[in-house]
Design a protein around this motif. Structure first.
Motif, PDB file in Angstrom:
ATOM      1  N   PRO A 102       0.814  -1.226   0.000  1.00  0.00           N
ATOM      2  CA  PRO A 102       0.000   0.000   0.000  1.00  0.00           C
ATOM      3  C   PRO A 102       0.848   1.278   0.000  1.00  0.00           C
ATOM      4  CG  PRO A 102      -1.005  -1.632   1.418  1.00  0.00           C
ATOM      5  CD  PRO A 102       0.347  -2.173   1.050  1.00  0.00           C
ATOM      6  N   PRO A 103       1.920   1.371   0.817  1.00  0.00           N
ATOM      7  CA  PRO A 103       2.775   2.556   0.717  1.00  0.00           C
ATOM      8  C   PRO A 103       3.443   2.694  -0.656  1.00  0.00           C
ATOM      9  CG  PRO A 103       3.169   1.436   2.797  1.00  0.00           C
ATOM     10  CD  PRO A 103       2.308   0.521   1.970  1.00  0.00           C
ATOM     11  N   ARG A 191      -7.685  -2.488 -12.027  1.00  0.00           N
ATOM     12  CA  ARG A 191      -8.241  -1.329 -12.731  1.00  0.00           C
ATOM     13  C   ARG A 191      -8.308  -0.117 -11.805  1.00  0.00           C
ATOM     14  NH1 ARG A 191     -12.774  -4.912 -14.074  1.00  0.00           N
ATOM     15  NH2 ARG A 191     -12.181  -6.213 -15.846  1.00  0.00           N
ATOM     16  N   GLU A 192      -8.742  -0.351 -10.567  1.00  0.00           N
ATOM     17  CA  GLU A 192      -8.879   0.750  -9.612  1.00  0.00           C
ATOM     18  C   GLU A 192      -7.506   1.294  -9.196  1.00  0.00           C
ATOM     19  OE1 GLU A 192     -11.281   3.334  -7.124  1.00  0.00           O
ATOM     20  OE2 GLU A 192     -11.404   2.313  -9.061  1.00  0.00           O
ATOM     21  N   ILE A 193      -6.555   0.417  -8.963  1.00  0.00           N
ATOM     22  CA  ILE A 193      -5.200   0.851  -8.583  1.00  0.00           C
ATOM     23  C   ILE A 193      -4.586   1.689  -9.699  1.00  0.00           C
ATOM     24  CG2 ILE A 193      -2.837   0.050  -8.142  1.00  0.00           C
ATOM     25  CD1 ILE A 193      -4.190  -2.425  -6.753  1.00  0.00           C
ATOM     26  N   ALA A 205      -4.898   5.293  -3.906  1.00  0.00           N
ATOM     27  CA  ALA A 205      -4.082   4.173  -4.389  1.00  0.00           C
ATOM     28  C   ALA A 205      -3.655   3.279  -3.235  1.00  0.00           C
ATOM     29  CB  ALA A 205      -2.853   4.706  -5.130  1.00  0.00           C
ATOM     30  N   ARG A 206      -3.293   3.909  -2.117  1.00  0.00           N
ATOM     31  CA  ARG A 206      -2.915   3.122  -0.941  1.00  0.00           C
ATOM     32  C   ARG A 206      -4.102   2.270  -0.470  1.00  0.00           C
ATOM     33  NH1 ARG A 206       0.421   5.652   3.733  1.00  0.00           N
ATOM     34  NH2 ARG A 206      -0.898   7.476   3.365  1.00  0.00           N
ATOM     35  N   ALA A 207      -5.288   2.864  -0.395  1.00  0.00           N
ATOM     36  CA  ALA A 207      -6.476   2.138   0.052  1.00  0.00           C
ATOM     37  C   ALA A 207      -6.836   1.012  -0.910  1.00  0.00           C
ATOM     38  CB  ALA A 207      -7.647   3.103   0.199  1.00  0.00           C
ATOM     39  N   ALA A 208      -6.708   1.265  -2.213  1.00  0.00           N
ATOM     40  CA  ALA A 208      -7.053   0.249  -3.213  1.00  0.00           C
ATOM     41  C   ALA A 208      -6.087  -0.928  -3.143  1.00  0.00           C
ATOM     42  CB  ALA A 208      -7.032   0.869  -4.613  1.00  0.00           C
ATOM     43  N   VAL A 214      -6.453  -7.462   1.068  1.00  0.00           N
ATOM     44  CA  VAL A 214      -7.553  -7.964   1.889  1.00  0.00           C
ATOM     45  C   VAL A 214      -8.315  -9.054   1.141  1.00  0.00           C
ATOM     46  CG1 VAL A 214      -9.819  -7.372   2.861  1.00  0.00           C
ATOM     47  CG2 VAL A 214      -7.843  -5.897   3.305  1.00  0.00           C
ATOM     48  N   HIS A 215      -8.496  -8.872  -0.152  1.00  0.00           N
ATOM     49  CA  HIS A 215      -9.199  -9.878  -0.946  1.00  0.00           C
ATOM     50  C   HIS A 215      -8.455 -11.213  -0.938  1.00  0.00           C
ATOM     51  CE1 HIS A 215     -11.445  -6.581  -3.372  1.00  0.00           C
ATOM     52  NE2 HIS A 215     -12.155  -6.990  -2.336  1.00  0.00           N
ATOM     53  N   VAL A 216      -7.126 -11.158  -0.898  1.00  0.00           N
ATOM     54  CA  VAL A 216      -6.353 -12.407  -0.822  1.00  0.00           C
ATOM     55  C   VAL A 216      -6.581 -13.071   0.535  1.00  0.00           C
ATOM     56  CG1 VAL A 216      -4.082 -13.476  -1.040  1.00  0.00           C
ATOM     57  CG2 VAL A 216      -4.621 -11.436  -2.378  1.00  0.00           C
TER      58      VAL A 216
END
Length: 225
Positions: A102-103, A191-193, A205-208, A214-216
């Motif tokens: 994320p960073p 796509r969102e990232i 971008a960090r949140a995405a 999290v999905h993993v």
């Protein structure tokens, strides 16, 4: 050298490092492909490749033998960072990814050049094409996934992050058990990232990227402490 050229050469150095340490395409003492062939395989200029090779020489991963070519050093398999010998569980790996990626996305959104943003988008599109059109096998898709995350790390312009990603990639490469289950999430997340990095939305971008990881966790049925 411009920041963009420097970043591209770092990214190329990371890709070659992956070829040696993660994918095991080349062993200690092996000669790398000639300059033209390797530059074409990586999709970079020969100037960028030369700088990448210089970086790898300073790291002791390859050495140039005049008149003979560039060779993987004999010490590559024994002189790695201790981190690269750690066998990580899925939880260990995801915790490291949560701390690091994320960073990386945050700083990529702040620092990526126009060329780097385009490269990240192209890799995302290649992943989607490999899945939806070419029906590529898991290993081919996984390599593209790794390239995507490497490109984001490279665009963060953080040298530690660039060096860390091959270690993370090696663990991902060794466990593809649940890879098919992650396809739907991965395409949406990518796509969102990409969108948020392109628009310079660092916090987004960090949140995405965090949600991507999290999905993993969800796919592996692991709780987040």
């Amino acid at each position: 050298m411009s920041a963009s050229t420097s970043s591209l050469s770092e990214q190329a150095a990371s890709q070659i490092t992956d070829m040696i340490l993660v994918e095991k395409r080349f062993q200690s003492g092996d000669k790398l492909p000639n300059e033209m062939e390797l530059a074409q395989a990586l999709g970079i200029s020969r100037v960028t490749l030369r700088e990448a090779i210089r970086i790898l020489c300073t790291r002791g991963i390859v050495q140039i033998q005049r008149g003979r070519g560039t060779f993987v050093t004999a010490s590559t398999s024994t002189d790695l960072s201790p981190l690269e010998h750690i066998a990580m569980s899925n939880r260990d790996l995801l915790e490291i990814r949560m701390m690091a990626e994320p960073p990386a996305a945050y700083y990529a959104a702040k620092r990526a050049s126009k060329e780097e943003k385009q490269h990240i988008r192209e890799l995302s599109e290649k992943i989607e094409e490999a899945i939806t059109i070419k029906k590529a096998n898991i290993q081919e898709r996984l390599k593209l996934e790794q390239d995507f995350h490497n490109a984001i790390a490279s665009a963060s312009h953080n040298q530690f992050m660039i060096r860390l990603m091959p270690i993370i990639n090696e663990s991902i490469y060794n466990d593809v058990t649940h890879f098919d289950e992650s396809i739907t999430y991965s395409l949406q997340d990518h796509r969102e990232i990409v969108r948020l990095i392109e628009t310079g939305n660092a916090e987004g971008a960090r949140a995405a990227m965090k949600m991507h990881i999290v999905h993993v966790y969800m796919i592996l049925n692991l709780s987040i402490d």
